[in-house]
Design a protein around this motif. Structure first.
Motif, PDB file in Angstrom:
ATOM      1  N   LYS A  53       0.825  -1.217   0.000  1.00  0.00           N
ATOM      2  CA  LYS A  53       0.000   0.000   0.000  1.00  0.00           C
ATOM      3  C   LYS A  53       0.858   1.265   0.000  1.00  0.00           C
ATOM      4  O   LYS A  53       0.670   2.162  -0.826  1.00  0.00           O
ATOM      5  CB  LYS A  53      -0.921   0.011   1.235  1.00  0.00           C
ATOM      6  CG  LYS A  53      -1.794  -1.223   1.372  1.00  0.00           C
ATOM      7  CD  LYS A  53      -2.676  -1.161   2.612  1.00  0.00           C
ATOM      8  CE  LYS A  53      -1.936  -1.140   3.951  1.00  0.00           C
ATOM      9  NZ  LYS A  53      -1.216  -2.395   4.282  1.00  0.00           N
ATOM     10  N   THR A  54       1.802   1.351   0.945  1.00  0.00           N
ATOM     11  CA  THR A  54       2.649   2.539   1.033  1.00  0.00           C
ATOM     12  C   THR A  54       3.493   2.691  -0.224  1.00  0.00           C
ATOM     13  O   THR A  54       3.660   3.796  -0.749  1.00  0.00           O
ATOM     14  CB  THR A  54       3.562   2.452   2.279  1.00  0.00           C
ATOM     15  OG1 THR A  54       2.728   2.455   3.446  1.00  0.00           O
ATOM     16  CG2 THR A  54       4.518   3.626   2.353  1.00  0.00           C
ATOM     17  N   THR A  55       3.996   1.588  -0.726  1.00  0.00           N
ATOM     18  CA  THR A  55       4.817   1.637  -1.939  1.00  0.00           C
ATOM     19  C   THR A  55       4.020   2.225  -3.101  1.00  0.00           C
ATOM     20  O   THR A  55       4.511   3.094  -3.832  1.00  0.00           O
ATOM     21  CB  THR A  55       5.320   0.219  -2.311  1.00  0.00           C
ATOM     22  OG1 THR A  55       6.006  -0.322  -1.178  1.00  0.00           O
ATOM     23  CG2 THR A  55       6.250   0.258  -3.499  1.00  0.00           C
ATOM     24  N   PHE A  92       1.915  11.300   5.750  1.00  0.00           N
ATOM     25  CA  PHE A  92       2.700  10.078   5.851  1.00  0.00           C
ATOM     26  C   PHE A  92       2.211   9.198   6.999  1.00  0.00           C
ATOM     27  O   PHE A  92       1.545   9.660   7.914  1.00  0.00           O
ATOM     28  CB  PHE A  92       4.184  10.411   6.046  1.00  0.00           C
ATOM     29  CG  PHE A  92       4.761  11.135   4.879  1.00  0.00           C
ATOM     30  CD1 PHE A  92       5.341  10.427   3.832  1.00  0.00           C
ATOM     31  CD2 PHE A  92       4.704  12.517   4.800  1.00  0.00           C
ATOM     32  CE1 PHE A  92       5.856  11.092   2.731  1.00  0.00           C
ATOM     33  CE2 PHE A  92       5.219  13.184   3.708  1.00  0.00           C
ATOM     34  CZ  PHE A  92       5.803  12.482   2.669  1.00  0.00           C
ATOM     35  N   GLN A  93       2.627   7.932   6.926  1.00  0.00           N
ATOM     36  CA  GLN A  93       2.178   6.937   7.899  1.00  0.00           C
ATOM     37  C   GLN A  93       2.498   7.379   9.331  1.00  0.00           C
ATOM     38  O   GLN A  93       1.792   7.073  10.255  1.00  0.00           O
ATOM     39  CB  GLN A  93       2.826   5.588   7.573  1.00  0.00           C
ATOM     40  CG  GLN A  93       2.118   4.407   8.185  1.00  0.00           C
ATOM     41  CD  GLN A  93       2.422   3.084   7.484  1.00  0.00           C
ATOM     42  OE1 GLN A  93       3.107   3.034   6.464  1.00  0.00           O
ATOM     43  NE2 GLN A  93       1.917   2.014   8.021  1.00  0.00           N
ATOM     44  N   ASN A  94       3.604   8.146   9.512  1.00  0.00           N
ATOM     45  CA  ASN A  94       3.989   8.577  10.864  1.00  0.00           C
ATOM     46  C   ASN A  94       3.941  10.104  11.015  1.00  0.00           C
ATOM     47  O   ASN A  94       4.684  10.666  11.807  1.00  0.00           O
ATOM     48  CB  ASN A  94       5.387   8.062  11.179  1.00  0.00           C
ATOM     49  CG  ASN A  94       6.352   8.414  10.055  1.00  0.00           C
ATOM     50  OD1 ASN A  94       5.998   9.181   9.162  1.00  0.00           O
ATOM     51  ND2 ASN A  94       7.541   7.874  10.092  1.00  0.00           N
ATOM     52  N   LEU A 168      -3.241   9.823   1.649  1.00  0.00           N
ATOM     53  CA  LEU A 168      -3.260   9.666   3.108  1.00  0.00           C
ATOM     54  C   LEU A 168      -2.815   8.252   3.481  1.00  0.00           C
ATOM     55  O   LEU A 168      -3.527   7.284   3.208  1.00  0.00           O
ATOM     56  CB  LEU A 168      -4.676   9.916   3.637  1.00  0.00           C
ATOM     57  CG  LEU A 168      -5.324  11.253   3.260  1.00  0.00           C
ATOM     58  CD1 LEU A 168      -6.811  11.257   3.636  1.00  0.00           C
ATOM     59  CD2 LEU A 168      -4.605  12.405   3.948  1.00  0.00           C
ATOM     60  N   ASP A 169      -1.652   8.139   4.117  1.00  0.00           N
ATOM     61  CA  ASP A 169      -1.131   6.808   4.451  1.00  0.00           C
ATOM     62  C   ASP A 169      -1.417   6.472   5.909  1.00  0.00           C
ATOM     63  O   ASP A 169      -0.704   6.929   6.800  1.00  0.00           O
ATOM     64  CB  ASP A 169       0.377   6.756   4.175  1.00  0.00           C
ATOM     65  CG  ASP A 169       0.889   5.322   4.149  1.00  0.00           C
ATOM     66  OD1 ASP A 169       0.096   4.395   4.448  1.00  0.00           O
ATOM     67  OD2 ASP A 169       2.074   5.134   3.815  1.00  0.00           O
ATOM     68  N   GLU A 170      -2.436   5.685   6.153  1.00  0.00           N
ATOM     69  CA  GLU A 170      -2.859   5.293   7.505  1.00  0.00           C
ATOM     70  C   GLU A 170      -2.836   6.482   8.467  1.00  0.00           C
ATOM     71  O   GLU A 170      -2.207   6.399   9.531  1.00  0.00           O
ATOM     72  CB  GLU A 170      -1.954   4.170   8.042  1.00  0.00           C
ATOM     73  CG  GLU A 170      -1.822   3.037   7.043  1.00  0.00           C
ATOM     74  CD  GLU A 170      -1.934   1.662   7.670  1.00  0.00           C
ATOM     75  OE1 GLU A 170      -2.442   1.556   8.790  1.00  0.00           O
ATOM     76  OE2 GLU A 170      -1.522   0.703   7.012  1.00  0.00           O
TER      77      GLU A 170
HETATM   78 MG   LIG Z   1       2.416   1.134   4.860  1.00  0.00          MG
END
Ligand SMILES: [Mg+2]
Ligand SMILES: Nc1ncnc2c1ncn2[C@@H]1O[C@H](COP(=O)(O)OP(=O)(O)OP(=O)(O)O)[C@@H](O)[C@H]1O
Length: 375
Positions: A53-55, A92-94, A168-170
């Motif tokens: 997913k992130t990729t 980003f995820q974080n 939107l990543d998580e």
């Molecule tokens: Mg990810």
């Protein structure tokens, strides 16, 4: 920068991912994905950890270059265009906020990178903060903010320059349940207000079902299904999707038997269940099938008011969940099944070890041709 609009570009497609693959050395992160993303839609990439997913999101944003294939935004091939020239805003995820800067500077960062005039920066940052309900908080240090507030800053930073696509990543995964539900509403609200094409990543199927116009289910770098939430839930195309979306019981493999219009499933130890609906969409006579049944399709037999498809079972355990109870049973010929019963009375009425007759409705069951075990 390549500014040529593609000839014959379909204006309804905001982002076009065409035959995209990504390898990291021997690791295949994304196998070969083609996915046209519609203008203005809220599209969710859903799948287990490590499915790519992130990729995939990073390749839309330009933080990763595809090994093969092309990415186009608004008809322009951006495969080799750097992130800040792509017109995409990303959370980003974080979060990746700058901890040493205050809220204003965090949000203004992308505008300064784009050499926007000072007065306009002040105006646009305040407008973005207003949009995420952080008006007047520009002077706060990032470290002085709660998780939910930091998440809003990241969102403001992603939308401040008016991107055409929001990635939107998580964004909600670090929040506790209540805040998460609240932010789900606010994200949907933001989407309604801005009409932004939004690509949202989550591994939470409930979140995907409640928020999305369309859901893309991924597994091991490949797309398994692209559907609207309701269709994904009621008509999963394979066993991976059926098991991943919502709670579901997989029955032992059975043989499909037709007699006239009626269809029944014969299980190995002599048990037979009626298919319930007409068999037009079902596999052919004598096919081996895998049948998936939602917990809400299994009911205590007396209470169901329906004849047929009654199976003897024994209660194994109860999990009380407020509005309902998930009761695990060991059913003759079918093995362990989870059923969903309203309220909590069943816990006292049928304690663990009790005999129980259940009605198994196959009206909404998912019936797929059984795939022979590989390996
Ligand atoms: Mg990810
Ligand atoms: N920079 C990298 N180098 C090598 N392998 C990578 C790199 N980034 C990702 N991978 C691998 O690619 C695969 C897909 O990773 P990715 O981060 O896209 O998954 P994901 O679906 O976002 O997972 P999660 O839900 O845990 O965030 C994984 O096997 C991962 O280990």
């Amino acid at each position: 920068m390549n500014t040529q609009p593609a000839a014959g570009h379909n204006g309804d497609v905001a982002v076009d991912i065409a035959n995209v693959a990504k390898n990291y050395g021997a690791v295949v992160a994304v196998k070969q994905v083609s996915l046209p993303i519609r203008r203005g839609e809220f599209l969710t990439l859903l799948g287990p950890s490590g499915c790519g997913k992130t990729t995939l999101l990073n390749m839309i944003a330009g933080f990763e270059a595809p090994t093969a294939g092309t990415v186009s935004i608004d008809g322009r091939d951006v495969t080799n265009v750097p992130p800040h020239l792509r017109d995409t805003g990303m959370v980003f995820q974080n979060y990746a906020l700058f901890p040493h800067m205050n809220v204003f500077d965090n949000v203004a960062f992308g505008l300064r990178m784009r050499k926007v005039e000072k007065q306009k920066i002040a105006h646009d940052v305040e407008a973005a903060l207003d949009m995420v309900k952080l008006s007047g908080m520009g002077g706060r240090r990032v470290k002085q903010l709660s998780g939910g507030q930091q998440q809003r800053v990241a969102l403001a930073r992603a939308i401040v320059f008016g991107p055409s696509v929001l990635l939107l990543d998580e964004p909600l995964s670090a929040l506790d349940k209540n805040l998460r539900t609240q932010m789900q509403f606010e994200l949907k609200d933001l989407h309604r207000k801005t009409g932004l094409t939004t690509v949202f990543v989550t591994h939470d199927q409930g979140e995907a079902l409640s928020m999305s116009d369309r859901i893309v289910v991924m597994s091991k770098g490949e797309i398994q299904q692209i559907s609207k939430p309701l269709e994904l839930y009621s008509r999963p195309v394979n066993s991976f999707v059926a098991s991943f979306i919502g709670e579901i019981n997989q029955l032992p493999v059975a043989r499909l038997k037709r007699s006239g219009k009626a269809v029944a499933f014969a299980f190995q130890d002599g048990l037979a269940l009626d298919a319930g609906n007409d068999g037009a969409a079902l596999p052919e006579d004598d096919a081996d099938v895998s049948i998936f049944v939602r917990p809400e399709s299994i009911a205590i037999a007396d209470a169901s008011g329906r004849a047929g498809n009654v199976v003897n079972a024994k209660v194994v355990s109860h999990i009380y969940q407020g509005t309902h109870t998930v009761t695990r049973i060991e059913a003759a010929g079918l093995g362990l099944l989870d059923m969903r019963v309203g309220g909590g009375q069943i816990i006292d009425q049928k304690p663990a070890g009790s005999a129980i007759d259940v009605h198994v409705s196959l009206d909404n069951a998912v019936v797929l041709k059984a795939v022979p075990e590989t390996k």
